[in-house]
Design an enzyme around this catalytic site. Structure first.
Site, PDB file in Angstrom:
ATOM      1  CG  ASP A 199      -2.135  -1.105   1.304  1.00  0.00           C
ATOM      2  OD1 ASP A 199      -2.353  -1.845   0.331  1.00  0.00           O
ATOM      3  OD2 ASP A 199      -2.610  -1.121   2.478  1.00  0.00           O
ATOM      4  CE  LYS A 200       0.642   8.279  -1.816  1.00  0.00           C
ATOM      5  NZ  LYS A 200      -0.268   9.390  -1.365  1.00  0.00           N
TER       6      LYS A 200
END
Length: 184
Positions: free
Chosen positions: A17-18
């Site tokens: 995930d970012k």
């Protein structure tokens, strides 16, 4: 590498995930990419994460088994949804600090935002998670780190294992909470 795994994510076998730090698998050739991708789908790759969550998690260890799909109203978010795709996350308490718990997490499945959604679902969102919890003024991202990866090497099949320590900005947050605990 542009021909390995597509032009958008050349060589990348899985993603994070970012704003999640830590280990990722990147293949150097098509054979390795295909073998590692198959192992990931067959759940033969072990992935371990560390997350600092809000509140005190009561059970020392547990498993969250709750299906995940797109949020019915907020289409950019994921949520626990009846009829969603199966998702299982196991956790173990590593350490308790004031108003927070450091967890070690293992994924049986790999859904988008799985750890973040599951922890928010049980009432313990990840520290600093602006999407599923609350943004933090001290930390510019959520406290989630992919610290462990294990798999069989695509050439020869030898088991390989990698570990990554917490990055400095996460270690500082944890050290600050420890100091607060030790003052009392």
């Amino acid at each position: 590498l542009q021909d390995i795994g597509g032009t958008l994510r050349p060589g990348i076998v899985h993603r994070l995930d970012k704003d999640t730090s830590g280990l990722m698998v990147v293949a150097k050739n098509q054979h390795a990419h295909q073998a590692l991708s198959e192992d990931l789908k067959a759940r033969r790759v072990t992935k371990g994460y560390l997350a600092l969550v809000t509140g005190s998690v009561s059970q020392v260890n547990g498993k969250i088994d709750a299906p995940i799909a797109r949020h019915p109203r907020q289409r950019k978010h994921m949520a626990v949804v009846v009829g969603g795709r199966e998702a299982r996350t196991s956790y173990r308490v590593v350490e308790r600090v004031p108003d927070h718990t450091l967890l070690e997490l293992d994924l049986e499945t790999g859904r988008t935002h799985q750890i973040r959604v599951h922890l928010a679902y049980i009432g313990h969102p990840i520290y600093g998670d602006a999407v599923y919890g609350k943004r933090d003024p001290i930390l510019a991202r959520h406290f989630l780190h992919a610290y462990h990866l294990g798999f069989q090497h695509p050439i020869g099949g030898a088991p390989v294992e990698f570990r990554s320590p917490l990055p400095d900005e996460l270690a500082r947050v944890l050290d600050g909470l420890r100091a607060k605990r030790d003052e009392t």
